[in-house]
Design an enzyme around this catalytic site. Structure first.
Site, short mmCIF file in Angstrom:
data_model
loop_
_atom_site.label_atom_id
_atom_site.label_comp_id
_atom_site.label_asym_id
_atom_site.label_seq_id
_atom_site.Cartn_x
_atom_site.Cartn_y
_atom_site.Cartn_z
N CYS A 54 -3.85 2.24 -0.13
CA CYS A 54 -2.51 2.49 -0.69
C CYS A 54 -2.47 3.70 -1.61
O CYS A 54 -1.42 4.34 -1.76
CB CYS A 54 -2.01 1.28 -1.48
SG CYS A 54 -3.16 -0.05 -1.68
N GLU A 451 -1.60 -14.02 -7.86
CA GLU A 451 -0.94 -14.37 -6.59
C GLU A 451 -1.80 -15.37 -5.84
O GLU A 451 -3.03 -15.32 -5.93
CB GLU A 451 -0.73 -13.11 -5.74
CG GLU A 451 0.27 -12.15 -6.34
CD GLU A 451 0.52 -10.92 -5.48
OE1 GLU A 451 -0.22 -10.72 -4.49
OE2 GLU A 451 1.45 -10.18 -5.80
N SER A 477 2.06 -13.44 -3.14
CA SER A 477 2.07 -12.12 -2.52
C SER A 477 3.36 -11.96 -1.73
O SER A 477 3.94 -12.94 -1.25
CB SER A 477 0.89 -12.00 -1.56
OG SER A 477 1.07 -10.94 -0.67
#
Length: 575
Positions: A54, A451, A477
């Site tokens: 990412c 999460e 998530s």
């Protein structure tokens, strides 16, 4: 010569007058010319690191942003901040760092901008918390600001189908259930993530990227192109030029981020079946501007907004498909047809959102983006729940669930942390019809509000995703699916009703009515509260997570750690 009057800009404190000669000598040392020194200094902030795909392309994209700034007679100064990437942090103690990193990103960007007296900012971010963290810093500083997303990952291909990291998480459940061999799992993991970029479904990163456009901080359609596409360079360069235009016109972040633009952004989350984490991040961004906009407000908007964009995890398509169908501009054009967009909100282009929508020529393709007149469902893909089990509200993603699946009632199966729940799921030590309760996972009690994707993905992989429900004071998530309710508040550490549950208590969840309740009277709850011994102590008695736990507020208000815009006594750019 610069066309900007430095006498009104923060960088005058670094570059102007005889007393700043030492400061200028540092700038000359880095190869700046006299002209560049006396131009506006523009922070180009990235969350680049080598933790995950990412963030890996942000460094390259920042160079193109700098070219755009230079073309418009600004002097770019690049700096980086941290990112904690959820895909790597998921399912272990590292996940506690994730939400706390949002505050660290906002704080470090603020400190860097203040310390060096930069005049404006272009911020690039790639993974879940880095997007809101960067936008929070922009609103906190109230400088001219342009946000740009690093772009999504391309889908992998496996056995003739598009796959994402969500498929790998769910494959772990299949493997544990004996439905997938180790060799098959290894083949999938090797091809699921084929490029730079953030998770390809409408998980948290892409949800907040859509928010950046809808709220007006990012250029139209800039969120769409996947990270490997060279066309991202055009958006990066344009973002560099755009921030100089905002500086010239003195259009600041809070001229763009208003209550109306936050509502626009929440609508885009709802209609795309976006991540429940938006219910945490939109109030946090609002808080920086001193705007009252909490989880209740977000959920009200979710309830009245149709869901019409068919994206994973509830639907079929990924970010690349949305981009090819016209992206956020086409979505907003559809919302406007139903009168669900405030057209007057300012954007990073210097034009209003209405003026930008008027430029959109494409129409909904009917596959990825359905016409709003014929939505997938009439209400948003994310809904809020409230009741005696969660007086401060909770949140659930219902995109892809049938109406029948949106009601669930069953006995509580209580776990004191995610690891306990995950171990029970792995051992199949739960029953169909159970409501799995994971507590002590809130922002303060975790600490860090982890999460629960490892647990929810394992349930899905075992084919039990629709046969049990799960509630937690932690988070999910954006890749979570099934009846999974997060953000239950007050959290365990603050003595909320979730702290008082016992195995066998009957819990009712109803996403149609917006209900989350336990079959206990007020008197029974009060008695349990009187006998409650307090939440379990954590191992975090020092360091950053201890500090976070001391400061963090209610999930309903965005889990923020400072008083926000309402209490400020100055605006940075006016100092």
């Amino acid at each position: 010569m610069t066309k900007f009057d430095k006498s009104k800009l923060p960088s005058r404190h670094v570059t102007e007058g005889p007393e700043r000669a030492p400061h200028r000598s540092y700038l000359y040392a880095m190869g700046l010319t006299e002209q560049e020194i006396h131009q506006p200094l523009i922070g180009v902030a990235t969350c680049w690191n080598e933790a995950a795909p990412c963030n890996i392309s942000l460094n390259r994209q920042a160079q193109v942003v700098k070219m755009g700034v230079k073309q418009a007679l600004g002097t770019p100064r690049e700096f980086t901040t941290i990112t904690v990437t959820d895909g790597i942090a998921m399912g272990h103690e590292g996940m506690r760092s994730s939400l706390a990193s949002r505050e660290a990103i906002a704080d470090t960007v603020e400190l860097t901008m203040r310390g060096h007296a930069y005049d404006a900012i272009v911020g690039l971010a790639g993974c879940d918390k880095s997007l809101p963290g960067m936008m929070m810093a922009m609103v906190r500083l109230n400088t001219p600001s342009v946000f740009i997303y690093g772009g999504s990952i391309l889908p992998g291909r496996h056995e003739g189908k598009d796959v994402t990291v969500q498929d790998v998480f769910e494959a772990v459940g299949q493997h544990q259930a004996g439905n997938m061999s180790t060799c098959e799992l290894e083949k999938l993991e090797a091809v699921a993530c084929p490029s730079a970029g953030a998770c390809g479904g409408q998980f948290t990163a892409n949800t907040m990227a859509c928010v950046s456009e809808a709220i007006g901080l990012a250029l139209p359609n800039s969120a769409g192109a996947p990270a490997p596409y060279e066309s991202r360079d055009q958006y990066a360069e344009a973002s560099g030029r755009a921030v100089m235009n905002l500086l010239e016109k003195n259009i600041r972040a809070r001229d763009i981020v208003t209550r109306a633009s936050l509502i626009n952004a929440a609508r885009v989350v709802a209609c795309t079946g976006g991540s429940t984490n938006a219910g945490l991040h939109l109030p946090a961004i609002a808080h920086e501007a001193g705007i009252d906009f909490d989880l209740d407000d977000v959920c009200d908007i979710f309830r009245e907004t149709p869901y019409f964009v068919d994206l994973k995890p509830g639907g079929q398509y990924v970010a690349k498909d949305l981009y090819e169908a016209g992206g956020v501009p086409v979505i907003m054009k559809e919302l406007e047809k139903a009168g669900l967009i405030d057209r007057d909100c300012m954007t990073a282009t210097g034009y209003s959102i209405g003026e930008e929508i008027d430029k959109v020529t494409r129409e909904a393709d009917g596959k990825v983006i359905h016409p709003i007149a014929t939505p997938i469902t009439e209400t948003g893909g994310v809904v809020g729940l409230k009741g005696n089990l969660s007086p401060e509200g909770a949140i659930v993603k219902v995109a892809g669930m049938s109406e029948e699946q949106q009601h669930f009632s069953g006995p509580a199966r209580v776990f004191e942390c995610e690891e306990e729940a995950f171990a029970a799921v792995q051992a199949r030590d739960y029953k169909e019809g159970d409501v799995i309760v994971i507590r002590n996972e809130g922002p303060a009690g975790g600490p860090g509000m982890r999460e629960m994707l490892a647990t929810t993905a394992a349930l899905s992989g075992q084919g039990m995703g629709k046969k049990v429900a799960l509630i937690t004071d932690g988070r999910f998530s954006g890749a979570t699916r099934g009846f999974c309710v997060g953000h239950v508040g007050p959290e365990t550490a603050h003595g909320g009703p979730i702290a008082l549950l016992k195995d066998g208590d009957v819990i009712t969840l109803d996403a149609i009515k917006g209900e989350i309740s336990v079959d206990l009277t007020d008197e029974e709850l009060a008695e349990r509260k009187a006998n409650w011994k307090g939440s379990r102590p954590t191992i975090y008695a020092t360091g950053a997570l201890w500090k976070y736990a001391q400061l963090v507020g209610s999930t309903r208000l965005g889990a923020v750690t400072h008083p926000g815009g309402k209490e400020e006594k100055h605006v940075y750019v006016d100092l």
